[in-house]
Design a protein around this motif. Structure first.
Motif, short mmCIF file in Angstrom:
data_model
loop_
_atom_site.label_atom_id
_atom_site.label_comp_id
_atom_site.label_asym_id
_atom_site.label_seq_id
_atom_site.Cartn_x
_atom_site.Cartn_y
_atom_site.Cartn_z
N ASN A 79 -8.19 12.62 11.85
CA ASN A 79 -9.09 13.63 12.41
C ASN A 79 -8.41 14.98 12.59
O ASN A 79 -8.82 15.78 13.43
CB ASN A 79 -9.63 13.14 13.77
N GLN A 80 -7.37 15.24 11.82
CA GLN A 80 -6.64 16.50 11.97
C GLN A 80 -6.46 17.19 10.62
O GLN A 80 -5.34 17.39 10.14
CB GLN A 80 -5.29 16.24 12.65
N PRO A 81 -7.56 17.56 9.97
CA PRO A 81 -7.46 18.19 8.65
C PRO A 81 -6.74 19.53 8.68
O PRO A 81 -6.19 19.97 7.66
CB PRO A 81 -8.92 18.35 8.23
N ALA A 82 -6.71 20.20 9.84
CA ALA A 82 -6.06 21.51 9.92
C ALA A 82 -4.57 21.42 9.61
O ALA A 82 -3.95 22.41 9.20
CB ALA A 82 -6.28 22.12 11.30
N GLU A 139 0.23 12.83 7.90
CA GLU A 139 1.25 11.83 7.55
C GLU A 139 2.66 12.37 7.70
O GLU A 139 3.58 11.62 8.03
CB GLU A 139 1.04 11.35 6.10
N ALA A 140 2.84 13.66 7.47
CA ALA A 140 4.18 14.24 7.56
C ALA A 140 4.77 14.10 8.96
O ALA A 140 5.99 14.06 9.12
CB ALA A 140 4.14 15.71 7.16
N VAL A 153 -0.80 14.31 17.26
CA VAL A 153 -0.25 15.67 17.20
C VAL A 153 -0.97 16.56 18.20
O VAL A 153 -0.35 17.40 18.87
CB VAL A 153 -0.35 16.23 15.77
N ASP A 154 -2.28 16.40 18.35
CA ASP A 154 -3.02 17.21 19.32
C ASP A 154 -2.56 16.94 20.74
O ASP A 154 -2.46 17.86 21.57
CB ASP A 154 -4.52 16.94 19.20
N GLU A 155 -2.28 15.67 21.05
CA GLU A 155 -1.79 15.34 22.39
C GLU A 155 -0.41 15.96 22.63
O GLU A 155 -0.12 16.46 23.73
CB GLU A 155 -1.72 13.82 22.57
N VAL A 156 0.43 15.94 21.61
CA VAL A 156 1.76 16.55 21.73
C VAL A 156 1.63 18.06 21.91
O VAL A 156 2.32 18.68 22.73
CB VAL A 156 2.63 16.20 20.52
N ARG A 157 0.72 18.66 21.16
CA ARG A 157 0.55 20.11 21.28
C ARG A 157 0.04 20.49 22.67
O ARG A 157 0.45 21.50 23.24
CB ARG A 157 -0.40 20.62 20.19
N ALA A 158 -0.84 19.69 23.23
CA ALA A 158 -1.32 19.96 24.59
C ALA A 158 -0.17 19.86 25.59
O ALA A 158 -0.06 20.68 26.53
CB ALA A 158 -2.44 18.98 24.96
N TYR A 159 0.70 18.89 25.40
CA TYR A 159 1.85 18.77 26.28
C TYR A 159 2.79 19.96 26.09
O TYR A 159 3.31 20.52 27.07
CB TYR A 159 2.60 17.47 25.98
N ARG A 160 3.01 20.37 24.85
CA ARG A 160 3.86 21.53 24.59
C ARG A 160 3.32 22.77 25.32
O ARG A 160 4.08 23.55 25.90
CB ARG A 160 3.98 21.80 23.10
N ALA A 161 2.01 22.96 25.28
CA ALA A 161 1.42 24.12 25.95
C ALA A 161 1.69 24.08 27.46
O ALA A 161 1.99 25.11 28.08
CB ALA A 161 -0.08 24.18 25.67
N ALA A 162 1.60 22.88 28.05
CA ALA A 162 1.86 22.75 29.49
C ALA A 162 3.33 23.04 29.80
O ALA A 162 3.64 23.67 30.82
CB ALA A 162 1.47 21.36 29.96
N VAL A 163 4.23 22.57 28.95
CA VAL A 163 5.66 22.81 29.17
C VAL A 163 5.98 24.29 29.01
O VAL A 163 6.74 24.87 29.80
CB VAL A 163 6.51 21.96 28.21
N TYR A 164 5.39 24.92 28.00
CA TYR A 164 5.64 26.35 27.80
C TYR A 164 5.26 27.13 29.07
O TYR A 164 6.02 28.00 29.53
CB TYR A 164 4.84 26.88 26.61
N ALA A 165 4.14 26.80 29.64
CA ALA A 165 3.70 27.49 30.85
C ALA A 165 4.63 27.20 32.02
O ALA A 165 4.96 28.11 32.80
CB ALA A 165 2.27 27.08 31.19
N ALA A 166 5.10 25.95 32.13
CA ALA A 166 5.96 25.58 33.26
C ALA A 166 7.32 26.27 33.16
O ALA A 166 7.85 26.77 34.17
CB ALA A 166 6.13 24.07 33.29
#
Length: 798
Positions: free
Chosen positions: A22-25, A90-91, A159-172
């Motif tokens: 579900n991540q064609p982008a 897949e990468a 990957v989307d879940e990881v990106r959401a976590y990354r965004a939270a860490v960046y802010a923290a």
């Protein structure tokens, strides 16, 4: 398998369960939604051509809050730019071709997890953001050997879940930078004892992983990569770099190799404690030595020069390789460097070069990127060709070739971004997106190219501590687990080395079968350059690989009471220690109602306790750092018996045979070589963990203890931990700063048992049983070690 090739699809591969579809982008160049911090266009380090380069290392005596945020942004966005080079879902989840490392999704989330965990350790943050992620992505992989396969059967977050976590860490992290009073204008220098050290530790840890992730992407098939728009361009090829000739010609297609004399000198290693930049623990301390005269190649060994070795059949001749190097080469069945791509029939020896994101005509003048085994073999081959003795440089000799750094103003990493390094003729800090010709860089005053940058350089030394160095309490297992005689030093940095790694004090290492943008130069000398080797019999790791030690442990595990202690006046009740440990745990499981499905023995040695646990547990895994122990235990699992030698006096002794009790189902037991301080991430939810006579032999005991509880703990709720230890703390095995007890602090005695009670209680374990358990180790008929271990049985309650 060549990393440039397309990997065939196998629908039944376990890792494919991670593909959500579900991540064609991810299959296209990244749009604005990709960036969880700043986009390249808005980030510091943007160059005139729209690509990013790395900023200078922060000066910890003068850095402003704005400079610290810019450096963090630069680190963060460089990482996301690199990972924008992964093409398709897949990468992120396909294991590397060698099966030794986690998939790329791990390395996308590991640096942000590190920020949070270290900021919490230092007190800069008080609570986790996501406890599950901060356990799952906490510890990477340091494979023992090239055949130590990680099965990669885990289910990872998307990957989307990881990106959401990354965004939270960046802010923290940005919040810490914006509010911490220690970054106020005119602040005092930030030193090793400052909580803010953890912040800069996070920056430099991320930059280490920028480079190692680039290596892993280099190993992916081309189908899974795409060049990110903001990633630095390759070094522009010169006309003679094109692979037009049937054979590359020295002096035309690549510089003719040359050696230069270096006079005897004295050098001093070690970063001053008050140097105003972040440093890793192994850089501090000091060593002053005299370096004897030698000759060294003025340039790194180029692809063209290495091609001669390939054509001459160097990969087919065992005599050029070390025993472990030949075993690696045979296992991989390689015939030329991993990143060379065959271009035509094998006999023509025509090749192209795989860079991070494309295959290009072979630049014969660029340095050959090889591992430590290949570098060693080339030296042996070249020695035979020239009838002289070539070898890799020592750390001391590498420093003798450099221009010395005496003042902060001499430290270019504190002054230059990548573009400024480029102007200086040094390929560091992402000056380019690739290596460059071995004769194109800045020349030192002694007449040598590329002492810094282009590619790392393999050295003859084992990774080793400088006298006076100490572990840092925020990260006590950064260096010390690798002082084991199995990790080979590299110095100088590469084109993708940034921040602290681009500085003059950096000391790094890898196992010699590992690839890191690394090459080498030759040294000719009648001496070894003072290279330090830790593979002596008394080194902390190698002591457990010795044949006599295997025999001693076979006796300890499988010998009869009469064989272990034949004297009636001796402590016969202290024999058969592994059997008694296993039985103590089994009795505890029955008494306290613990399940008996799965058990893990950490530090299993030759396996007796693991086999005994299999009387009740349906699955038992025994792990040990020693390859010799694991091979021995596996032979017993396979055959049920094994001969060994009991030493009586000098060379005299008796041949004995160890037997696994036939009532034990040996198929329930599996053995694996693994580091107790870095156990595989998929080791979770065991009903029991046994650790006998292990804790005070670890370089970082807290690393193992920290894995026991939490959301992905080794021990499931209701499970047991049986721990036996004499608390024999020795700096040979554990740096003093990592001891759990056995020292004074502020005038008070710190005892290991008290520290363990505090730790386990805080982690939600309940002490169920405590006992003094003796053991005796026979060295020969008239010499024995008598030891009293402190045994604790803990049960996890939450």
């Amino acid at each position: 398998m060549n990393p440039s090739s397309t990997i065939a699809m196998r629908e039944n591969e376990p890792w494919r369960a991670n593909l959500r579809g579900n991540q064609p982008a991810l299959a296209a160049p990244r749009d604005a939604a990709w960036w969880t911090g700043k986009s390249p266009a808005a980030c510091s380090g943007l160059t005139a051509n729209g690509t990013l380069t790395a900023l200078p290392l922060p000066n910890l005596a003068t850095c402003t809050r704005r400079e610290v945020q810019d450096y963090f942004d630069n680190s963060w966005t460089l990482t996301e730019t690199l990972f924008a080079g992964l093409k398709g879902e897949e990468a992120f989840f396909r294991p590397p071709y060698h099966g030794l490392r986690h998939p790329m999704v791990f390395y996308f989330c590991h640096p942000p997890v590190f920020y949070i965990n270290k900021l919490r350790v230092s007190g800069l943050m008080t609570a986790p953001l996501n406890p599950y992620f901060e356990t799952l992505f906490e510890v990477g992989v340091d494979e023992m050997r090239w055949d130590d396969m990680s099965k990669n059967e885990m289910l990872w977050p998307s990957v989307d879940e990881v990106r959401a976590y990354r965004a939270a860490v960046y802010a923290a992290v940005s919040q810490v930078i914006a509010t911490h009073p220690g970054l106020t204008e005119g602040h005092a220098p930030i030193t090793l004892n400052d909580p803010l050290w953890a912040l800069f530790m996070g920056f430099e840890h991320e930059r280490i992983h920028l480079e190692t992730s680039a290596v892993l992407i280099h190993e992916l098939p081309l189908d899974y990569v795409q060049r990110p728009a903001a990633w630095p361009a390759l070094y522009p090829a010169a006309p003679h770099d094109a692979a037009t000739a049937l054979r590359p010609r020295p002096g035309t297609d690549y510089p003719a190799p040359a050696l230069r004399d270096v006079a005897a000198t004295r050098i001093t290693l070690g970063k001053p404690a008050d140097w105003p930049s972040y440093g890793w623990d192994n850089e501090y301390g000091s060593r002053s030595v005299r370096v004897e005269a030698f000759r060294a190649s003025t340039q790194l060994v180029s692809n063209g020069a290495f091609h001669e070795f390939v054509v001459a059949g160097g990969y087919r001749e065992e005599r050029f390789w070390s025993p472990t190097g030949w075993a690696w080469r045979s296992y991989r069945n390689i015939k030329w460097p991993t990143f060379w791509v065959q271009d035509g029939p094998a006999g023509l020896h025509r090749y192209k070069l795989r860079t991070l994101f494309e295959v290009i005509d072979m630049p014969w003048s660029w340095p050959a990127e090889v591992n430590g085994h290949e570098a060693y073999a080339y030296c042996q081959w070249k020695s035979e060709q020239d009838s002289t003795a070539y070898r890799l440089p020592s750390e001391n000799e590498h420093h003798a070739l450099r221009d010395p750094v005496h003042r902060v103003a001499d430290d270019m990493a504190l002054q230059y971004d990548g573009m400024a390094f480029r102007k200086q003729g040094i390929n560091l800090n992402l000056a380019y997106g690739s290596a460059m010709p071995v004769d194109a860089g800045r020349i030192t005053s002694a007449g040598f190219h590329d002492l810094f940058g282009n590619v790392w350089q393999w050295l003859a030394d084992d990774f080793n501590p400088l006298p006076g160095s100490e572990v840092h309490p925020f990260y006590d297992d950064f260096s010390s687990p690798c002082y084991d005689g199995q990790h080979q030093m590299i110095l100088g940095g590469s084109w993708v080395s940034t921040g602290e790694m681009a500085g003059p004090w950096a000391r790094f290492h890898f196992r010699p079968h590992f690839f890191q943008h690394a090459g080498f130069r030759l040294v000719e000398a009648a001496h070894d350059g003072g290279a330090i080797h830790l593979d002596s019999d008394d080194s902390a790791h190698q002591v457990y690989e010795d044949r006599q030690m295997v025999n001693d442990y076979m006796l300890l595990h499988y010998g009869s009471q009469a064989d272990q202690m034949p004297h009636v006046f001796g402590p016969q009740a202290a024999t058969e220690f592994p059997l008694r440990c296993a039985q103590w745990l089994l009795d505890g499981a029955a008494e306290f109602g613990a399940d008996t499905q799965r058990a893990l023995e950490v530090g299993c040695a030759v396996g007796r306790a693991s086999f005994e646990l299999a009387r009740s547990y349906h699955e038992v895994i025994g792990v040990d750092l020693s390859r010799a122990f694991i091979d021995t235990a596996e032979a017993l699992r396979r055959d049920g018996r094994l001969d060994y030698f009991r030493k009586d006096e000098g060379e005299l002794g008796t041949q004995l045979t160890a037997h696994v009790n036939p009532a034990i189902d040996r198929h329930r037991v599996a053995f694996r070589q693994a580091d107790a301080c870095s156990l595989p991430a998929d080791y979770v939810d065991f009903d029991a963990v046994l650790m006998a006579n292990l804790l005070c032999r670890l370089p970082s005991p807290k690393s193992l203890l920290g894995r026991l509880g939490g959301p992905r703990g080794l021990v499931k709720v209701g499970g047991l931990v049986a721990l036996f230890s004499p608390y024999s703390w020795l700096e040979q095995f554990t740096p003093h700063g990592a001891w759990l007890g056995g020292y004074e602090k502020a005038g008070h005695a710190v005892k290991t048992a008290d520290a363990l009670r505090e730790f386990f209680t805080q982690e939600g374990f309940v002490l169920r049983r405590e006992e003094e358990v003796p053991l005796v180790i026979r060295e020969h008929h008239r010499k024995y070690q008598y030891i009293v271990t402190h045994a604790m049985l803990w049960q996890r309650s939450v």
